[in-house]
Design an enzyme around this catalytic site. Structure first.
Site, short mmCIF file in Angstrom:
data_model
loop_
_atom_site.label_atom_id
_atom_site.label_comp_id
_atom_site.label_asym_id
_atom_site.label_seq_id
_atom_site.Cartn_x
_atom_site.Cartn_y
_atom_site.Cartn_z
N HIS A 60 66.53 -8.85 6.31
CA HIS A 60 67.05 -8.67 7.60
C HIS A 60 68.27 -7.80 7.59
O HIS A 60 69.39 -8.20 7.33
CB HIS A 60 67.50 -10.03 7.95
N LEU A 63 69.47 -1.09 10.69
CA LEU A 63 69.92 0.27 10.26
C LEU A 63 70.38 0.87 11.54
O LEU A 63 70.87 2.18 11.05
CB LEU A 63 68.68 0.77 9.46
N ARG A 64 70.16 0.67 12.45
CA ARG A 64 70.74 1.27 14.02
C ARG A 64 70.01 2.69 14.24
O ARG A 64 70.38 3.03 15.23
CB ARG A 64 72.23 1.35 13.74
N ASP A 152 63.95 -9.56 16.96
CA ASP A 152 65.35 -10.19 16.53
C ASP A 152 66.54 -9.80 17.42
O ASP A 152 66.46 -8.63 17.95
CB ASP A 152 65.78 -9.78 15.06
N HIS A 179 64.14 -15.26 15.82
CA HIS A 179 65.47 -15.24 16.18
C HIS A 179 65.43 -16.44 17.09
O HIS A 179 65.19 -16.50 18.09
CB HIS A 179 66.21 -13.91 16.52
N HIS A 232 67.83 -16.17 9.87
CA HIS A 232 69.31 -16.86 9.72
C HIS A 232 69.54 -18.10 10.23
O HIS A 232 70.18 -18.58 11.34
CB HIS A 232 70.35 -15.69 10.79
N ASP A 305 71.53 -10.07 7.50
CA ASP A 305 71.52 -9.82 8.84
C ASP A 305 72.65 -8.63 9.03
O ASP A 305 73.45 -8.79 10.09
CB ASP A 305 71.96 -10.99 9.85
N HIS A 309 78.97 -2.39 13.38
CA HIS A 309 79.17 -1.99 14.77
C HIS A 309 80.55 -1.06 14.49
O HIS A 309 81.30 -1.41 13.75
CB HIS A 309 79.84 -3.04 15.79
ZN LIG Z 1 69.19 -12.26 15.07
ZN LIG Z 2 69.63 -9.56 13.07
#
Ligand SMILES: [Zn+2]
Ligand SMILES: [Zn+2]
Length: 425
Positions: A60, A63-64, A152, A179, A232, A305, A309
């Protein structure tokens, strides 16, 4: 090209192996696991005092890329993974564009091949644009290389869509990773609803938000036979629901993050935005329940997770900060120190949670040191001290609540397909 790892403690839970021995690697695969391998003509790694484990897989990760390259790229995210001891990561589809088509999955895989430091396993979207309305092109995504589906960040709120997604996923035998959250219950919520949210005057996200969704999705998994994986997991009630579902042989599995294992909502008291994530840090009794869930086998995997940012995005008031923290470069050291070091679980159990099980859940022929397997290996030094220094992260982002934590134990070498992808020295 031959590499021989001498005298390490080899722990391979898939084969019930825990023994001091040698490992040899040829052409990217494990060629033998046996004592006293003749290293002539090979590169030699002396692993005395070190642990040789099948490569860790973080199932989880965000990688953006594409779309949010100021937070992370496939190159920097996989460099962070290697430095944290992970040989592979599964990446969530909430990119821009969303990974809801073969074209985006292929782009991620191409970029991972060209620039990646570890293996990348794309997760496709459940619904088009992760909008929760229309099922995505699941068959197309799987053909292109997606290993699972998930929306997610955006729970699938319509139970009819979730039912169909679970039904459809059974044709491909892939997990649906959900999620679990009921956002309608807590508009504007930013932290766990309880003692600390009252004291801090912050709007809460009750445990029931997750538990309502977990219970509903378990019912749908029971009805459809789909493979449901809960992302999560954060509350005692969710854990109990999963324990009960497993007892009834429903196909449900779950993961937990290091931050939910090692922090509680009390950590929010300084309004540090590095303690803001979804689901939020929960109460002490929830944390305790998760620890018990690791030990009794209810929890299948540990996943970070990893949600990078940019510093500017987090440098705002708590209410306005985005949810999420990075995790790839702290998870293994935290788990070695706080779980194995404090005798909560054994080292073999931790390796199961970080390697054997994630590989199995995602249907990967990884997570083992069997002869013939890909030579993906994580080398651990359980005695090495490690201080979390975000300024040294390979990740583009620094948003961690674990800054300056002093830990014992870390990954010291990450080997992917027989090649050293990262080394501590
Ligand atoms: Zn999530
Ligand atoms: Zn996530």
């Amino acid at each position: 090209m031959r590499l021989v790892i001498k005298n390490g403690r080899v722990i391979d839970p898939a084969n019930s192996v825990d023994v001091q021995t040698d490992v040899s690697i040829e052409d990217g695969r494990i060629s033998s696991v046996t004592p006293d391998i003749d290293p002539k003509g090979a590169e030699v790694l002396d692993a005395k005092g070190l642990v040789i484990a099948p490569g860790f897989i973080d199932m989880h990760v965000h990688l953006r890329e594409p779309g949010f390259e100021h937070k992370e790229t496939i190159e920097t995210g996989t460099a962070a993974a290697a430095a944290g001891g992970f040989t592979g990561v599964a990446c969530m589809p909430n990119t821009n564009p969303v990974n809801d088509s073969a074209a985006v999955t292929e782009l991620i895989l191409r970029q991972a091949r060209d620039k990646g430091h570890v293996s990348v396993y794309p997760i496709g979207a459940i619904t088009k644009g992760q909008a929760g309305k229309e099922l995505g092109e699941i068959g197309e995504l799987v053909d292109a290389g997606a290993v699972a589906i998930s929306d997610d960040g955006h729970p699938v709120s319509d139970p009819r869509v979730m039912r169909r997604a679970l039904e459809y996923s059974t044709h491909f035998d892939i997990p649906l990773i959900e999620h679990c959250e009921t956002p309608e219950l807590h508009p504007g919520g930013v932290m766990h609803e309880g003692h600390w949210s009252t004291i801090l005057g912050l709007r809460g996200i009750p445990a029931a938000s997750e538990e309502i969704s977990v219970r509903r999705n378990i019912s749908l998994a029971e009805m459809t036979g789909g493979k449901l994986h809960i992302a999560h997991l954060s509350t005692r009630g969710s854990l109990e629901a999963i324990r009960d579902a497993k007892r009834r042989d429903i196909r449900v599995t779950c993961e937990v993050t290091p931050h939910h294992l090692f922090l509680t909502d009390e950590a929010v008291k300084d309004y540090d935005t590095h303690t803001k994530m979804a689901p939020p840090l929960r109460a002490a009794e929830d944390r305790q329940a998760l620890i018990e869930g690791l030990a009794d086998g209810t929890i299948d995997a540990i996943a970070t997770d990893h949600a990078p940012h940019h510093a500017d995005e987090k440098m705002v008031e708590f209410d306005n900060a985005p949810f999420g923290i990075v995790g790839l470069e702290t998870a293994v050291a935290l788990c070695l120190d706080r779980l194995v070091g404090q005798k909560v679980i054994s080292l073999a159990k931790l390796i199961e949670l970080l390697s054997t099980h994630p590989a199995r859940l995602l249907g990967l022929s990884k997570g083992t040191l069997s002869v013939g397997a890909d030579a993906d290996i994580t080398v651990l030094d359980p005695e090495k001290s490690f201080t979390v220094e975000p300024e040294k992260f390979r990740s583009k982002s620094r948003n961690t609540p674990f800054k300056d934590w002093q830990l014992k134990g870390r990954a010291v070498k990450t080997i992917v397909g027989g090649k050293v992808a990262w080394s501590a020295d």
